[in-house]
Write a protein that holds these residues in place. Structure first.
Motif, short mmCIF file in Angstrom:
data_model
loop_
_atom_site.label_atom_id
_atom_site.label_comp_id
_atom_site.label_asym_id
_atom_site.label_seq_id
_atom_site.Cartn_x
_atom_site.Cartn_y
_atom_site.Cartn_z
N SER A 89 0.80 -1.18 -0.03
CA SER A 89 0.19 0.06 0.09
C SER A 89 0.84 1.28 0.05
O SER A 89 0.81 2.29 0.88
CB SER A 89 -0.88 -0.02 1.14
OG SER A 89 -0.18 -0.19 2.41
N TYR A 126 -5.83 -1.36 -9.75
CA TYR A 126 -6.07 -0.46 -8.51
C TYR A 126 -6.07 1.11 -8.96
O TYR A 126 -6.70 1.77 -8.55
CB TYR A 126 -5.13 -0.60 -7.24
CG TYR A 126 -5.53 0.13 -6.21
CD1 TYR A 126 -6.54 0.11 -5.38
CD2 TYR A 126 -4.55 1.33 -5.81
CE1 TYR A 126 -7.05 0.79 -4.36
CE2 TYR A 126 -5.00 2.05 -4.77
CZ TYR A 126 -6.08 1.95 -4.08
OH TYR A 126 -6.32 2.64 -2.98
N ASP A 127 -5.01 1.54 -9.38
CA ASP A 127 -4.75 2.97 -9.75
C ASP A 127 -5.56 3.38 -10.82
O ASP A 127 -6.17 4.65 -10.61
CB ASP A 127 -3.23 2.90 -10.18
CG ASP A 127 -2.08 3.15 -9.03
OD1 ASP A 127 -2.42 2.83 -8.06
OD2 ASP A 127 -1.02 3.72 -9.16
N LYS A 160 -9.17 2.77 -7.42
CA LYS A 160 -8.91 4.16 -6.69
C LYS A 160 -9.65 5.16 -6.95
O LYS A 160 -10.13 5.93 -6.10
CB LYS A 160 -7.42 4.30 -6.55
CG LYS A 160 -6.91 5.53 -5.68
CD LYS A 160 -5.38 5.62 -5.79
CE LYS A 160 -4.90 6.70 -4.92
NZ LYS A 160 -3.26 7.08 -5.15
N THR A 212 -10.26 2.00 -1.27
CA THR A 212 -8.92 2.18 -0.83
C THR A 212 -8.26 0.72 -0.82
O THR A 212 -8.95 -0.34 -0.80
CB THR A 212 -8.99 2.67 0.57
OG1 THR A 212 -9.53 1.71 1.57
CG2 THR A 212 -9.78 3.78 0.65
#
Length: 242
Positions: A68, A116-117, A121, A126
């Motif tokens: 993370s 995720y990015d 996100k 999160t």
């Protein structure tokens, strides 16, 4: 319309179930899998057969490792494995090549850094929430089956820059999420993503190719490079030892 959507979802789930069952069969009994699944894995004719410990994919005794970091592509979810159980396999493969690098660790990526990015996100999901879902669903106890040793040996179909010209060599252990343990985690992440207003078409829970990267000569390669690491990626047979 709702009924049609439900039928489509059921068809996709059934297709995926057939896929993972066939992958497991291919790992344990190539002839039976060929008979029941309408085909078999295509290995390179000159490829050797490799072996690795029967418990190498058992990670229940391996601590969960969080990723993370607050930087681009620094956050993702992985099932952490024991590298010690893969070290001899890496050495055996590298003995046939001699130019491979190893990260010195082993894992199966469950949520990729780009997923995720670029998708999760921005919708407000999160990495801590994703990790909590993983813990609730016992990520480190996920059950996997080996399929084959995968290899890419060639040029990228769409190099991002001049630095990516030329040839690459990459080896991975292709695995099958036979019981859907990893897929179920991704499905729960999808539910949270949709609750946050995320566009469902951007995240497909079944759209991933679980594998363990073993070694490479320049760098690891990803779907963003045009490399897909399913049974299509298979190069050599694999069997387990006690």
């Amino acid at each position: 319309m709702a009924k049609s959507s439900g039928i489509l979802v059921l068809a996709l789930q059934l297709a995926y179930l057939v896929f993972v069952v066939c992958q497991a069969a291919l790992a344990s009994d190539r002839q039976a899998a060929t008979n029941s699944c309408g085909g078999g894995i295509i290995y390179n004719p000159d490829a050797p057969t490799f072996a690795f410990p029967h418990d190498a994919l058992d990670s229940h005794d391996v601590p969960f490792l969080s990723h993370s970091e607050n930087r681009p592509f620094g956050s993702y979810l992985q099932q952490t494995l024991s590298f010690a159980r893969f070290e001899d396999l890496f050495k055996a493969i590298n003995a046939t090549v001699g130019t491979l690098q190893s990260r010195g660790e082993a894992h199966v990526t469950v949520i990729t850094p780009p997923e995720y990015d670029r998708v999760l996100k921005p919708a407000g999901v999160t990495i801590e929430e994703i990790e909590e879902i993983a813990r609730q669903h016992n990520l480190q106890g996920a059950r996997l089956q080996p399929v084959c040793i995968g290899r890419f040996n060639g040029s990228l179909p769409r190099p991002a820059s001049e630095a990516d010209s030329g040839t690459f060599l990459l080896y991975s252990l292709v695995v099958a999420d036979v019981f859907g343990d990893l897929t179920s985690i991704r499905q729960e992440v999808l539910k949270l993503y949709r609750k946050r207003g995320g566009e469902g078409a951007l995240f497909q829970p079944e759209g991933f190719w679980p594998h363990v990267t073993l070694g490479f000569d320049r760098r690891d390669l990803f779907t963003e490079d045009g490399i897909y690491k399913g049974s299509n990626f298979c190069y050599a047979p694999i069997h387990t030892t006690k």
